[in-house]
Design a protein around this motif. Structure first.
Motif, PDB file in Angstrom:
ATOM      1  N   GLY A   1       0.817  -1.212   0.000  1.00 12.11           N
ATOM      2  CA  GLY A   1       0.000   0.000   0.000  1.00 12.11           C
ATOM      3  C   GLY A   1       0.847   1.258   0.000  1.00 12.11           C
ATOM      4  O   GLY A   1       0.531   2.237  -0.686  1.00 12.11           O
ATOM      5  N   PHE A   2       1.958   1.241   0.756  1.00 12.92           N
ATOM      6  CA  PHE A   2       2.839   2.410   0.797  1.00 12.92           C
ATOM      7  C   PHE A   2       3.529   2.625  -0.544  1.00 12.92           C
ATOM      8  O   PHE A   2       3.640   3.769  -1.021  1.00 12.92           O
ATOM      9  N   LEU A   3       3.996   1.554  -1.163  1.00 14.21           N
ATOM     10  CA  LEU A   3       4.650   1.688  -2.468  1.00 14.21           C
ATOM     11  C   LEU A   3       3.675   2.196  -3.528  1.00 14.21           C
ATOM     12  O   LEU A   3       4.030   3.041  -4.366  1.00 14.21           O
ATOM     13  N   MET A   4       2.431   1.706  -3.491  1.00 15.58           N
ATOM     14  CA  MET A   4       1.427   2.192  -4.433  1.00 15.58           C
ATOM     15  C   MET A   4       1.114   3.662  -4.187  1.00 15.58           C
ATOM     16  O   MET A   4       0.954   4.448  -5.141  1.00 15.58           O
ATOM     17  N   ALA A   5       1.051   4.055  -2.919  1.00 16.27           N
ATOM     18  CA  ALA A   5       0.780   5.458  -2.604  1.00 16.27           C
ATOM     19  C   ALA A   5       1.909   6.360  -3.064  1.00 16.27           C
ATOM     20  O   ALA A   5       1.671   7.461  -3.570  1.00 16.27           O
ATOM     21  N   GLN A   6       3.156   5.902  -2.909  1.00 13.12           N
ATOM     22  CA  GLN A   6       4.299   6.683  -3.385  1.00 13.12           C
ATOM     23  C   GLN A   6       4.277   6.836  -4.898  1.00 13.12           C
ATOM     24  O   GLN A   6       4.669   7.872  -5.439  1.00 13.12           O
ATOM     25  N   LEU A   7       3.786   5.813  -5.570  1.00 14.88           N
ATOM     26  CA  LEU A   7       3.739   5.863  -7.029  1.00 14.88           C
ATOM     27  C   LEU A   7       2.721   6.889  -7.520  1.00 14.88           C
ATOM     28  O   LEU A   7       2.945   7.564  -8.528  1.00 14.88           O
ATOM     29  N   PHE A   8       1.603   7.028  -6.804  1.00 15.00           N
ATOM     30  CA  PHE A   8       0.524   7.902  -7.265  1.00 15.00           C
ATOM     31  C   PHE A   8       0.454   9.226  -6.509  1.00 15.00           C
ATOM     32  O   PHE A   8      -0.523   9.956  -6.650  1.00 15.00           O
ATOM     33  N   ILE A   9       1.468   9.531  -5.694  1.00 19.20           N
ATOM     34  CA  ILE A   9       1.434  10.785  -4.957  1.00 19.20           C
ATOM     35  C   ILE A   9       1.618  11.978  -5.893  1.00 19.20           C
ATOM     36  O   ILE A   9       1.078  13.068  -5.656  1.00 19.20           O
ATOM     37  N   ASP A  10       2.370  11.793  -6.971  1.00 14.62           N
ATOM     38  CA  ASP A  10       2.571  12.877  -7.933  1.00 14.62           C
ATOM     39  C   ASP A  10       1.442  12.892  -8.956  1.00 14.62           C
ATOM     40  O   ASP A  10       0.836  11.864  -9.270  1.00 14.62           O
TER      41      ASP A  10
ATOM     42  N   GLU B   1      -5.607 -12.549   0.219  1.00 11.28           N
ATOM     43  CA  GLU B   1      -5.849 -11.517   1.238  1.00 11.28           C
ATOM     44  C   GLU B   1      -5.116 -10.219   0.893  1.00 11.28           C
ATOM     45  O   GLU B   1      -5.686  -9.124   0.989  1.00 11.28           O
ATOM     46  N   VAL B   2      -3.860 -10.341   0.501  1.00  6.98           N
ATOM     47  CA  VAL B   2      -3.070  -9.151   0.164  1.00  6.98           C
ATOM     48  C   VAL B   2      -3.621  -8.484  -1.088  1.00  6.98           C
ATOM     49  O   VAL B   2      -3.678  -7.249  -1.178  1.00  6.98           O
ATOM     50  N   TRP B   3      -4.044  -9.267  -2.064  1.00  9.34           N
ATOM     51  CA  TRP B   3      -4.614  -8.702  -3.284  1.00  9.34           C
ATOM     52  C   TRP B   3      -5.860  -7.875  -2.976  1.00  9.34           C
ATOM     53  O   TRP B   3      -6.052  -6.794  -3.560  1.00  9.34           O
ATOM     54  N   GLN B   4      -6.686  -8.347  -2.070  1.00 16.04           N
ATOM     55  CA  GLN B   4      -7.942  -7.643  -1.826  1.00 16.04           C
ATOM     56  C   GLN B   4      -7.778  -6.419  -0.941  1.00 16.04           C
ATOM     57  O   GLN B   4      -8.449  -5.403  -1.160  1.00 16.04           O
ATOM     58  N   TRP B   5      -6.871  -6.460   0.057  1.00 16.42           N
ATOM     59  CA  TRP B   5      -6.862  -5.397   1.061  1.00 16.42           C
ATOM     60  C   TRP B   5      -5.664  -4.473   0.994  1.00 16.42           C
ATOM     61  O   TRP B   5      -5.613  -3.486   1.735  1.00 16.42           O
ATOM     62  N   SER B   6      -4.695  -4.725   0.124  1.00 16.06           N
ATOM     63  CA  SER B   6      -3.625  -3.738  -0.071  1.00 16.06           C
ATOM     64  C   SER B   6      -4.173  -2.402  -0.582  1.00 16.06           C
ATOM     65  O   SER B   6      -3.670  -1.344  -0.192  1.00 16.06           O
ATOM     66  N   PRO B   7      -5.184  -2.385  -1.480  1.00 20.77           N
ATOM     67  CA  PRO B   7      -5.753  -1.092  -1.893  1.00 20.77           C
ATOM     68  C   PRO B   7      -6.338  -0.279  -0.747  1.00 20.77           C
ATOM     69  O   PRO B   7      -6.341   0.954  -0.814  1.00 20.77           O
ATOM     70  N   PHE B   8      -6.821  -0.951   0.297  1.00 24.12           N
ATOM     71  CA  PHE B   8      -7.316  -0.215   1.472  1.00 24.12           C
ATOM     72  C   PHE B   8      -6.178   0.566   2.129  1.00 24.12           C
ATOM     73  O   PHE B   8      -6.319   1.753   2.457  1.00 24.12           O
ATOM     74  N   MET B   9      -5.047  -0.096   2.326  1.00 27.28           N
ATOM     75  CA  MET B   9      -3.874   0.588   2.853  1.00 27.28           C
ATOM     76  C   MET B   9      -3.412   1.688   1.898  1.00 27.28           C
ATOM     77  O   MET B   9      -2.995   2.767   2.322  1.00 27.28           O
ATOM     78  N   PHE B  10      -3.493   1.406   0.618  1.00 29.04           N
ATOM     79  CA  PHE B  10      -3.087   2.381  -0.397  1.00 29.04           C
ATOM     80  C   PHE B  10      -3.884   3.679  -0.275  1.00 29.04           C
ATOM     81  O   PHE B  10      -3.314   4.775  -0.296  1.00 29.04           O
ATOM     82  N   LEU B  11      -5.188   3.582  -0.110  1.00 32.04           N
ATOM     83  CA  LEU B  11      -6.019   4.776  -0.010  1.00 32.04           C
ATOM     84  C   LEU B  11      -5.678   5.596   1.231  1.00 32.04           C
ATOM     85  O   LEU B  11      -5.548   6.826   1.170  1.00 32.04           O
ATOM     86  N   LEU B  12      -5.544   4.921   2.376  1.00 30.70           N
ATOM     87  CA  LEU B  12      -5.229   5.638   3.609  1.00 30.70           C
ATOM     88  C   LEU B  12      -3.861   6.295   3.544  1.00 30.70           C
ATOM     89  O   LEU B  12      -3.693   7.458   3.933  1.00 30.70           O
ATOM     90  N   LEU B  13      -2.885   5.576   3.033  1.00 28.81           N
ATOM     91  CA  LEU B  13      -1.533   6.127   2.976  1.00 28.81           C
ATOM     92  C   LEU B  13      -1.406   7.207   1.913  1.00 28.81           C
ATOM     93  O   LEU B  13      -0.623   8.152   2.069  1.00 28.81           O
ATOM     94  N   LEU B  14      -2.183   7.088   0.835  1.00 33.26           N
ATOM     95  CA  LEU B  14      -2.173   8.144  -0.180  1.00 33.26           C
ATOM     96  C   LEU B  14      -2.706   9.442   0.407  1.00 33.26           C
ATOM     97  O   LEU B  14      -2.152  10.527   0.161  1.00 33.26           O
TER      98      LEU B  14
END
Length: 306
Positions: free
Chosen positions: A102-111, A180-193
């Motif tokens: 989730g953190f890596l995805m958020a870093q990718l889309f922060i810009d 489990e990781v496939w389904q809920w990593s986007p949840f972490m992604f949204l919060l961290l973004l």
């Protein structure tokens, strides 16, 4: 002489009643909602507590006080403690992976980037899918004959690869973790973004001008700024992982044997397959006690970290 005195006191009493009513009006308005919440939430909890001290099964309806018999059985139930261990294994592995991805995805889309909103919307789609549907879908994908996972691995390996993901003890936990990781990593992604978007940009720009490396900026600026959000996200997902049921039921049903049987799955089997009603209530209160202790410790740690 007494009638004028009566006439002067009535308006005073009226004003006093009106003031009391005005002071308590907010409480009177929310009282019905609180009463409904207590009936819906508190009554089942109290009733389950009462049942846990009885001996109610499919064949017996003994509502007399049975003491701590059911709670004593908990400490002798090796299958129960094994289920708690399975739950801990899944939680300890899946939670850090979801946080990291989730953190890596958020870093990718922060810009800002073209089509950013569309990509974010597509990435969060797994989160809105029902877990039982996600588990059933991944069970089909892991199918040894027709599943795309096996076909992709066979293509990459250049030879047939036949892995019994939901049966082989060596692969059953990776299958659960992947789903489990496939389904809920986007949840972490949204919060961290959202958290990364609120990091003070002036500090980042100053660190960039000073020539600070990314790792130093991450350690000194970014992580302290998003630490409260990370703690809350880990607490929410951790509690959710402790009660994981749907995905495992759809993928393995607790198998092979009872190797992937979590505490929620074991409680379901005891209550709705073996109909050990009172014992199931005792298991539920054991889980409530454990989660209360863990949550209290985490919240205290969060308070100390401020």
């Amino acid at each position: 002489m007494s009638s004028p005195a009566i006439e002067t006191t009535k308006p005073a009493r009226g004003r006093t009643f009106g003031r009391v009513l005005e002071d308590h009006l907010p409480y009177l308005i929310i009282a019905p909602a609180i009463l409904i919440l207590l009936l819906v939430g508190l009554f089942p909890l109290v009733y389950s507590l009462i049942v846990s001290f009885q001996h109610i099964t499919m064949t017996e309806n003994d509502t007399s006080f049975a003491g701590l018999m059911n709670y004593a059985e908990l400490f002798k139930d090796t299958r129960l403690w094994a289920a708690l261990g399975h739950t801990a294994i899944i939680t300890v592995i899946a939670l850090p992976l979801e946080l990291l991805i989730g953190f890596l995805m958020a870093q990718l889309f922060i810009d800002r980037m073209p089509g950013r909103q569309l990509f974010v919307a597509l990435l969060v789609l797994p989160t809105v899918i029902s877990p039982i549907v996600a588990g059933a879908t991944w069970r089909l994908m892991f199918d040894v004959r027709f599943g795309p996972v096996g076909q992709i691995l066979s293509f990459l390996a250049g030879e047939p690869v036949r892995i019994l993901w939901t049966v082989n003890p060596a692969y059953v936990y990776p299958a659960i973790i992947i789903c489990e990781v496939w389904q809920w990593s986007p949840f972490m992604f949204l919060l961290l973004l959202a958290a990364l978007s609120n990091v003070d940009q002036s500090q980042l720009e100053a660190a960039e001008l000073d020539g600070a490396s990314y790792l130093r900026v991450l350690r000194a600026i970014i992580l302290p700024a998003i630490a409260p959000v990370v703690a809350v996200a880990c607490l929410i997902r951790g509690l959710d992982l402790v009660r994981i049921f749907d995905i495992i039921w759809a993928l393995t049903e607790g198998g092979p044997g009872s190797m992937t049987e979590t505490i929620s799955l074991y409680t379901y089997i005891q209550g709705f397959s073996q109909f050990e009603t009172s014992y199931t209530a005792a298991i539920a209160f054991l889980v409530i006690a454990l989660l209360t202790v863990i949550t209290t410790l985490v919240l205290k740690r969060m308070e100390l970290a401020r």
